[in-house]
Design a protein around this motif. Structure first.
Motif, PDB file in Angstrom:
ATOM      1  N   THR A  24     -23.269 -19.594  50.797  1.00  0.00           N
ATOM      2  CA  THR A  24     -22.850 -17.921  50.449  1.00  0.00           C
ATOM      3  C   THR A  24     -24.034 -17.113  50.585  1.00  0.00           C
ATOM      4  O   THR A  24     -23.917 -15.652  50.708  1.00  0.00           O
ATOM      5  N   GLY A  25     -25.229 -17.458  50.198  1.00  0.00           N
ATOM      6  CA  GLY A  25     -26.482 -16.647  50.071  1.00  0.00           C
ATOM      7  C   GLY A  25     -26.554 -15.888  48.690  1.00  0.00           C
ATOM      8  O   GLY A  25     -27.619 -15.161  48.514  1.00  0.00           O
ATOM      9  N   THR A  26     -25.605 -16.338  47.880  1.00  0.00           N
ATOM     10  CA  THR A  26     -25.736 -15.888  46.546  1.00  0.00           C
ATOM     11  C   THR A  26     -26.766 -16.232  45.650  1.00  0.00           C
ATOM     12  O   THR A  26     -27.333 -17.452  45.650  1.00  0.00           O
ATOM     13  N   LEU A  27     -27.292 -15.268  44.944  1.00  0.00           N
ATOM     14  CA  LEU A  27     -28.520 -15.333  44.072  1.00  0.00           C
ATOM     15  C   LEU A  27     -27.978 -15.658  42.776  1.00  0.00           C
ATOM     16  O   LEU A  27     -27.097 -15.026  42.097  1.00  0.00           O
ATOM     17  N   ASN A  40     -26.347  -4.572  36.043  1.00  0.00           N
ATOM     18  CA  ASN A  40     -26.298  -5.141  34.762  1.00  0.00           C
ATOM     19  C   ASN A  40     -24.702  -5.308  34.527  1.00  0.00           C
ATOM     20  O   ASN A  40     -24.176  -5.345  33.534  1.00  0.00           O
ATOM     21  N   ASP A  41     -24.035  -5.550  35.612  1.00  0.00           N
ATOM     22  CA  ASP A  41     -22.524  -5.888  35.695  1.00  0.00           C
ATOM     23  C   ASP A  41     -22.327  -7.314  35.968  1.00  0.00           C
ATOM     24  O   ASP A  41     -22.380  -7.680  36.971  1.00  0.00           O
ATOM     25  N   PRO A  42     -21.723  -8.162  35.013  1.00  0.00           N
ATOM     26  CA  PRO A  42     -21.593  -9.510  35.364  1.00  0.00           C
ATOM     27  C   PRO A  42     -20.388  -9.630  36.447  1.00  0.00           C
ATOM     28  O   PRO A  42     -20.146 -10.932  36.808  1.00  0.00           O
ATOM     29  N   ARG A  43     -19.661  -8.970  36.608  1.00  0.00           N
ATOM     30  CA  ARG A  43     -18.479  -8.798  37.732  1.00  0.00           C
ATOM     31  C   ARG A  43     -19.180  -8.427  39.308  1.00  0.00           C
ATOM     32  O   ARG A  43     -18.301  -8.812  40.117  1.00  0.00           O
ATOM     33  N   ARG A  44     -20.439  -8.441  39.138  1.00  0.00           N
ATOM     34  CA  ARG A  44     -21.090  -8.143  40.483  1.00  0.00           C
ATOM     35  C   ARG A  44     -21.908  -9.401  41.027  1.00  0.00           C
ATOM     36  O   ARG A  44     -22.206 -10.087  39.971  1.00  0.00           O
ATOM     37  N   ILE A  45     -22.055  -9.748  42.064  1.00  0.00           N
ATOM     38  CA  ILE A  45     -22.700 -10.666  42.629  1.00  0.00           C
ATOM     39  C   ILE A  45     -23.869  -9.851  43.662  1.00  0.00           C
ATOM     40  O   ILE A  45     -23.696  -9.018  44.239  1.00  0.00           O
ATOM     41  N   VAL A  46     -24.938 -10.844  43.955  1.00  0.00           N
ATOM     42  CA  VAL A  46     -26.013 -10.086  44.976  1.00  0.00           C
ATOM     43  C   VAL A  46     -26.283 -11.543  45.569  1.00  0.00           C
ATOM     44  O   VAL A  46     -26.236 -12.435  45.179  1.00  0.00           O
ATOM     45  N   TYR A  47     -26.566 -11.067  46.991  1.00  0.00           N
ATOM     46  CA  TYR A  47     -26.654 -12.135  48.104  1.00  0.00           C
ATOM     47  C   TYR A  47     -27.744 -11.799  48.763  1.00  0.00           C
ATOM     48  O   TYR A  47     -28.280 -10.515  49.087  1.00  0.00           O
ATOM     49  N   TYR A  48     -28.463 -12.764  49.194  1.00  0.00           N
ATOM     50  CA  TYR A  48     -29.552 -12.629  50.396  1.00  0.00           C
ATOM     51  C   TYR A  48     -29.384 -13.515  51.573  1.00  0.00           C
ATOM     52  O   TYR A  48     -29.123 -14.729  51.517  1.00  0.00           O
ATOM     53  N   ALA A  94     -21.863  -7.159  45.954  1.00  0.00           N
ATOM     54  CA  ALA A  94     -20.352  -7.048  45.977  1.00  0.00           C
ATOM     55  C   ALA A  94     -19.860  -7.219  44.725  1.00  0.00           C
ATOM     56  O   ALA A  94     -20.695  -7.999  43.816  1.00  0.00           O
ATOM     57  N   SER A  95     -18.586  -6.826  44.476  1.00  0.00           N
ATOM     58  CA  SER A  95     -17.821  -7.201  43.165  1.00  0.00           C
ATOM     59  C   SER A  95     -17.538  -8.616  43.509  1.00  0.00           C
ATOM     60  O   SER A  95     -17.170  -8.996  44.526  1.00  0.00           O
ATOM     61  N   ALA A  96     -17.662  -9.415  42.537  1.00  0.00           N
ATOM     62  CA  ALA A  96     -17.227 -10.871  42.557  1.00  0.00           C
ATOM     63  C   ALA A  96     -15.757 -10.980  42.874  1.00  0.00           C
ATOM     64  O   ALA A  96     -14.944 -10.231  42.235  1.00  0.00           O
ATOM     65  N   PRO A  97     -15.199 -11.850  43.400  1.00  0.00           N
ATOM     66  CA  PRO A  97     -13.765 -12.188  43.742  1.00  0.00           C
ATOM     67  C   PRO A  97     -13.127 -12.489  42.241  1.00  0.00           C
ATOM     68  O   PRO A  97     -13.882 -13.093  41.474  1.00  0.00           O
ATOM     69  N   ASP A  98     -11.912 -12.082  42.229  1.00  0.00           N
ATOM     70  CA  ASP A  98     -11.184 -12.516  41.242  1.00  0.00           C
ATOM     71  C   ASP A  98     -10.994 -13.917  40.861  1.00  0.00           C
ATOM     72  O   ASP A  98     -10.816 -14.523  41.798  1.00  0.00           O
ATOM     73  N   SER A  99     -11.150 -14.600  39.800  1.00  0.00           N
ATOM     74  CA  SER A  99     -10.607 -16.019  39.555  1.00  0.00           C
ATOM     75  C   SER A  99      -9.206 -16.309  39.420  1.00  0.00           C
ATOM     76  O   SER A  99      -8.727 -15.575  38.873  1.00  0.00           O
TER      77      SER A  99
END
Length: 102
Positions: free
Chosen positions: A10-13, A81-89, A97-102
């Protein structure tokens, strides 16, 4: 240059709650000054709350990647500073982006 864990598919850090030098909590990517050993990466995945049953939580799916200082700072800015977000490379570019709902 800082090192991070990047999910290969996914490239997610890898990011989690942390405490800075002023003892203030924040949500940001996990950084190392040197490439972390395997045992340290396992601890980091556990600390982030990644579960072994979760595809993103599989230890084998993560690779150690070196970022520039600027890229590391921008990754944290993009997380807001939002745990609902993800960062990718991906392809040498940072995105968030906002993390997908679980």
């Amino acid at each position: 240059m800082p090192f991070v864990l990047r999910h290969s598919a996914t490239g997610t850090l890898l990011a989690c709650r942390q405490t800075n030098g002023y003892e203030l909590d924040y949500y940001g990517i996990l950084l190392w000054e040197e490439a972390p050993p395997l045992q340290e990466t396992a601890k980091a995945l556990a600390r982030s709350g990644a579960e072994a049953s979760d595809m993103v939580g599989e230890r084998g799916g993560w690779a150690i990647v070196e970022l520039s200082e600027h890229e590391a700072k921008m990754a944290n800015v993009k997380l807001r500073n939002d745990p609902r977000r993800i960062v990718y490379y991906r392809d040498g570019q940072l995105g968030a982006a906002s993390a997908p709902d679980s």
